[in-house]
Design a protein around this motif. Sequence first.
Motif, mmCIF file in Angstrom:
data_model
loop_
_atom_site.group_PDB
_atom_site.id
_atom_site.type_symbol
_atom_site.label_atom_id
_atom_site.label_comp_id
_atom_site.label_asym_id
_atom_site.label_seq_id
_atom_site.Cartn_x
_atom_site.Cartn_y
_atom_site.Cartn_z
ATOM 1 N N PRO A 1 0.826 -1.205 0.000
ATOM 2 C CA PRO A 1 0.000 0.000 0.000
ATOM 3 C C PRO A 1 0.859 1.254 0.000
ATOM 4 O O PRO A 1 2.058 1.211 0.308
ATOM 5 N N VAL A 2 0.250 2.370 -0.348
ATOM 6 C CA VAL A 2 0.923 3.662 -0.233
ATOM 7 C C VAL A 2 1.140 3.968 1.247
ATOM 8 O O VAL A 2 0.228 3.801 2.067
ATOM 9 N N VAL A 3 2.346 4.391 1.595
ATOM 10 C CA VAL A 3 2.610 4.888 2.948
ATOM 11 C C VAL A 3 2.386 6.398 2.893
ATOM 12 O O VAL A 3 3.182 7.134 2.301
ATOM 13 N N PRO A 4 1.280 6.888 3.457
ATOM 14 C CA PRO A 4 0.794 8.239 3.129
ATOM 15 C C PRO A 4 1.716 9.386 3.493
ATOM 16 O O PRO A 4 1.662 10.439 2.863
ATOM 17 N N MET A 5 2.574 9.223 4.500
ATOM 18 C CA MET A 5 3.473 10.315 4.860
ATOM 19 C C MET A 5 4.829 10.204 4.174
ATOM 20 O O MET A 5 5.697 11.058 4.384
ATOM 21 N N TRP A 6 5.022 9.166 3.374
ATOM 22 C CA TRP A 6 6.266 8.995 2.630
ATOM 23 C C TRP A 6 6.085 9.250 1.140
ATOM 24 O O TRP A 6 6.934 9.882 0.504
ATOM 25 N N ALA A 7 5.005 8.751 0.581
ATOM 26 C CA ALA A 7 4.808 8.820 -0.874
ATOM 27 C C ALA A 7 4.844 10.256 -1.417
ATOM 28 O O ALA A 7 5.387 10.478 -2.510
ATOM 29 N N PRO A 8 4.275 11.260 -0.718
ATOM 30 C CA PRO A 8 4.353 12.622 -1.258
ATOM 31 C C PRO A 8 5.785 13.101 -1.469
ATOM 32 O O PRO A 8 6.054 13.861 -2.405
ATOM 33 N N LYS A 9 6.696 12.666 -0.619
ATOM 34 C CA LYS A 9 8.093 13.068 -0.766
ATOM 35 C C LYS A 9 8.670 12.533 -2.073
ATOM 36 O O LYS A 9 9.455 13.209 -2.753
ATOM 37 N N PHE A 10 8.281 11.310 -2.428
ATOM 38 C CA PHE A 10 8.768 10.716 -3.674
ATOM 39 C C PHE A 10 8.220 11.472 -4.881
ATOM 40 O O PHE A 10 8.920 11.679 -5.878
ATOM 41 N N THR A 11 6.967 11.924 -4.783
ATOM 42 C CA THR A 11 6.376 12.736 -5.849
ATOM 43 C C THR A 11 7.149 14.036 -6.029
ATOM 44 O O THR A 11 7.446 14.456 -7.154
ATOM 45 N N VAL A 12 7.487 14.687 -4.910
ATOM 46 C CA VAL A 12 8.255 15.930 -4.973
ATOM 47 C C VAL A 12 9.651 15.669 -5.536
ATOM 48 O O VAL A 12 10.173 16.460 -6.337
ATOM 49 N N GLU A 13 10.267 14.569 -5.128
ATOM 50 C CA GLU A 13 11.586 14.225 -5.670
ATOM 51 C C GLU A 13 11.551 14.175 -7.197
ATOM 52 O O GLU A 13 12.433 14.744 -7.876
ATOM 53 N N ASN A 14 10.556 13.521 -7.754
ATOM 54 C CA ASN A 14 10.458 13.416 -9.205
ATOM 55 C C ASN A 14 10.245 14.786 -9.853
ATOM 56 O O ASN A 14 10.758 15.050 -10.951
ATOM 57 N N TYR A 15 9.512 15.660 -9.181
ATOM 58 C CA TYR A 15 9.306 17.014 -9.697
ATOM 59 C C TYR A 15 10.632 17.780 -9.728
ATOM 60 O O TYR A 15 10.939 18.483 -10.710
ATOM 61 N N ILE A 16 11.409 17.647 -8.668
ATOM 62 C CA ILE A 16 12.706 18.333 -8.602
ATOM 63 C C ILE A 16 13.615 17.859 -9.733
ATOM 64 O O ILE A 16 14.319 18.656 -10.371
#
Length: 352
Positions: free
Chosen positions: A123-138
């Motif tokens: 499953p998505v780990v909700p407090m971790w996955a957003p960081k990975f999304t931001v990493e890809n944006y950077i």
Amino acid sequence: MTQQRKTIAVVNATGRQAASLIRVASAVGHHVRAQIHSLKGVIAEELQDIPNVTLFQGPLLNNVALMDTLFDGANIAFINTTSQSGDEIAIGKDLADAAKRAGSIQHYIYSSMPDHSLYGPFPVVPMWAPKFTVENYIRQLGLPSTFVYAGIYNNNFTSLPYPLFQMELRPDGSFEWHAPFDPDIPLPWLDAEHDVGPALLQIFKDGPQKWNGHRIALTFETLSPEQVCAAFSRALNRRVKYVHVPKIEIKVNIPAGYREQLEALEVVFGVHKAPYFPQPEFSRPAAGSPKGLGPANGKGAGAGMMQGPGGVISQRVTDESRMLWQGWRDMEEYAREVFPVEEEANGLDWML
């Protein structure tokens, strides 16, 4: 040789990672421009008294003006966003945009975490996955950037009734740790306050010419829960027992969204026994890894690999961090030298 002084932009200044960097960076003469949410509290008061540190108070969410001010004149940046600040993806993207807009940022280090749902039936780990999304944006922005992945903080342990890392004091003076982690699968650990700052300084010193685009696991030893308890037992000279439980015990009110985080961790690490860092690069040896370090937790007995259904995570998770900072504090040292002090600061007196 005198190291060139830099101006470092930092957010969430009172967090363990950011505060660790601020302390050591200012001590060696760098200037720090740090966003802080409140000037109240022990850490905030400490930071106000540190030379070479300028604090900018205010929220991050939808606060582009503060972000532009923060990066004004900064050469390098360390960004560790938190879900408590609001929409972490929006904040992370806005910070990256502001750093790009500033035009002066030579190296942007972002504290990321994996999205386990991309690497297995997890499953998505909700407090971790957003960081990975931001990493890809950077990465898409083209900022000269490096992404650090922090292991579990030794500093999470407390005898207070907080979920997941309560080291519960028993009537006979012993301690018990109840958690859903497999008792024998090693996990990555670091002393965040002691070791994050020096490691980040070395990454900045090496520069993007060495680390641009890289992921670095900030962890200095891998210990199974049983080994963690053995380290605590040696340090405190008390019996410390690990109790494997399928559900994380929640004994106090917790912040909104944290229950979903804990439930995801139960599944990812309890049911699936997934690797803590599932990315493929963490299963390959680090380039230039030092030889002769011995097991992954070289200051004591332990395993050099972390096993999960995604395969073995190599000793890379400790080798790179140890190359960055040789003065790291291990779990036994933490439990002996720091844990009782933090406990006493929280109003507890078992150590007396």
